[in-house]
Design a protein around this motif. Structure first.
Motif, short mmCIF file in Angstrom:
data_model
loop_
_atom_site.label_atom_id
_atom_site.label_comp_id
_atom_site.label_asym_id
_atom_site.label_seq_id
_atom_site.Cartn_x
_atom_site.Cartn_y
_atom_site.Cartn_z
N ARG A 9 -16.20 -0.21 -2.14
CA ARG A 9 -15.81 0.07 -0.13
C ARG A 9 -17.21 -0.13 0.34
N SER A 46 -9.36 0.78 3.83
CA SER A 46 -9.64 -0.56 3.22
C SER A 46 -8.39 -1.41 3.48
N VAL A 73 -7.31 4.79 1.38
CA VAL A 73 -6.50 4.03 0.96
C VAL A 73 -5.95 3.17 2.61
N THR A 74 -6.12 3.70 3.60
CA THR A 74 -5.34 2.70 4.54
C THR A 74 -6.76 2.15 5.21
N GLN A 124 -7.81 3.62 -6.52
CA GLN A 124 -7.99 4.38 -5.59
C GLN A 124 -8.01 5.68 -5.40
N THR A 125 -6.98 6.24 -6.13
CA THR A 125 -6.60 7.60 -5.34
C THR A 125 -7.13 8.23 -6.88
N THR A 129 0.42 -0.98 -0.17
CA THR A 129 -0.02 0.16 -0.05
C THR A 129 0.77 1.08 0.23
N ALA A 147 -2.40 -1.73 -2.95
CA ALA A 147 -3.21 -0.67 -3.10
C ALA A 147 -3.06 0.71 -3.71
N SER A 148 -3.51 1.33 -4.81
CA SER A 148 -3.68 2.58 -5.28
C SER A 148 -1.42 2.89 -6.01
#
Length: 368
Positions: free
Chosen positions: A167, A15, A12-13, A110-111, A2, A85-86
């Motif tokens: 989510r 999820s 992000v954190t 995600q971002t 991540t 993750a992202s």
């Protein structure tokens, strides 16, 4: 793997934490690779920390730098699948290491870094950012998009092997039962309707739009969150209540005690804050862009406004403040609209994606 993790709190954190907890509870082994500083373990699983740097246009989103230790850590852990993750910088290193180790990868878009760069006056960099992100996601075995608008955008840009992965929401923490009469009495002593905003007070969230909500008759604005724009916003909105950063029970009560939940960000790939407002039984007014389009059904559980139109935002909020019957109907619909979206359901979907990329099958083929 991540780009952001504890102690930083963001989508992000959140999820990654929920997914790690879910996997650990189901007796899967997890290794989290994240930027320092951070914890050595989470959910009783190891965390491998790498050096972290902050992006110049998005200071709240530090990214990890891949080092020689990254490949060794993955090799020693011997994962069945690598979750990215992202991915941006650390994720790029993780993707390269996974390919060398012949381990399948699932990347989560995600971002909206390109959108945030534009918000900070760095629009010239957006083609480079998009080019890099698409390069990474094209190399992944599967890319998960959090909303249908993001899915369509990635498809338009030529990213293959796409799937939708939304989510989850914590129905214990975000529920209408947390509505507090005593809290409402303190915040609205004259019985005003509470207009609430929850989120980071930074340029990428466009909180300046809240200025359009000043002076709505019979209403009071409550701003929950912190960030570099807080002092300026307090000068701009002297009659608003600034509650600061809140978590746990305090946040649950604040959100459920609102009458209208307002969101101003136009670059949300999903928008967890909106989903938490809905789960708490609060009608949402959000921009008609990105993730909120999947969450807010205009006229049913909230209203949408043109993303840059402050007058339309004010009109939508005013309509809900002025009509308690409409608010009550939308409140019931808001809570119902989040049913079936618990984190257990969403995390099981992620495990399904892992299984598919590991075995190269679809759920139908597995059943056969």
């Amino acid at each position: 793997m991540t780009e952001s993790f504890l102690p930083r709190i963001n989508g992000v954190t959140n999820s990654v934490c929920r997914l790690a907890e879910h996997l650990a509870a189901r007796r899967h082994e997890v290794l989290i690779v994240a930027p320092a500083p951070g914890p050595a373990r989470y959910a009783d699983q190891p965390v491998e920390l790498v050096p972290g740097v902050r992006l110049p246009f998005y200071r709240s989103f530090p990214v990890g730098l891949p080092t020689g230790r990254l490949h060794a850590a993955l090799r020693d852990f011997a994962p069945d699948v690598v979750h990215l993750a992202s991915p941006f910088v650390l994720g790029a290193g993780g993707l390269a290491a996974a390919r060398r180790l012949d381990v399948p990868t699932v990347a989560v878009f995600q971002t909206d870094l390109a959108g945030f760069a534009r918000g900070y006056g760095l629009g010239a960099a957006t083609p480079l950012i998009w080019g890099w992100l698409c390069h990474l996601h094209r190399r992944a075995d599967r890319t998960l998009a959090p909303s249908t608008p993001v899915l369509a955008e990635l498809e338009r840009r030529g990213v293959p092997r796409l799937a939708l992965w939304a989510r989850g929401v914590d129905h214990e923490r975000f529920h209408p039962r947390h509505r507090s009469a005593s809290l409402r009495a303190r915040l609205a002593p004259d019985g005003e309707a509470l207009i609430g905003y929850v989120g980071r007070l930074a340029a990428e969230k466009r909180p300046d739009l809240l200025a359009h909500l000043s002076g709505i008759p019979g209403a009071r604005l409550v701003v929950v969150g912190d960030g570099p724009e807080r002092q300026r916003l307090q000068r701009m909105l002297p009659d608003a209540v600034f509650a600061g950063f809140r978590t746990g029970r305090e946040l649950s009560e604040l959100v459920a005690s609102m009458d209208v939940f307002v969101h101003t960000g136009a670059h949300e790939t999903f928008c967890q804050a909106v989903q938490e407002g809905l789960a708490s039984g609060v009608p949402v007014v959000a921009p008609a862009a990105g993730g909120p389009l999947d969450l807010v059904q205009a006229g049913h559980n909230g209203l949408l406004y043109a993303p840059d139109d402050g007058a339309e935002l004010r009109a939508a909020v005013h309509a809900l403040v002025a009509d308690p019957v409409l608010r009550m109907r939308m409140s019931r619909n808001a809570h119902r609209s989040t049913q079936g979206r618990g984190w257990d359901v969403i995390c099981d979907q992620a495990i399904g994606h892992y299984t598919e990329v590991m075995y190269g099958t679809t759920p139908h083929e597995q059943a056969a």
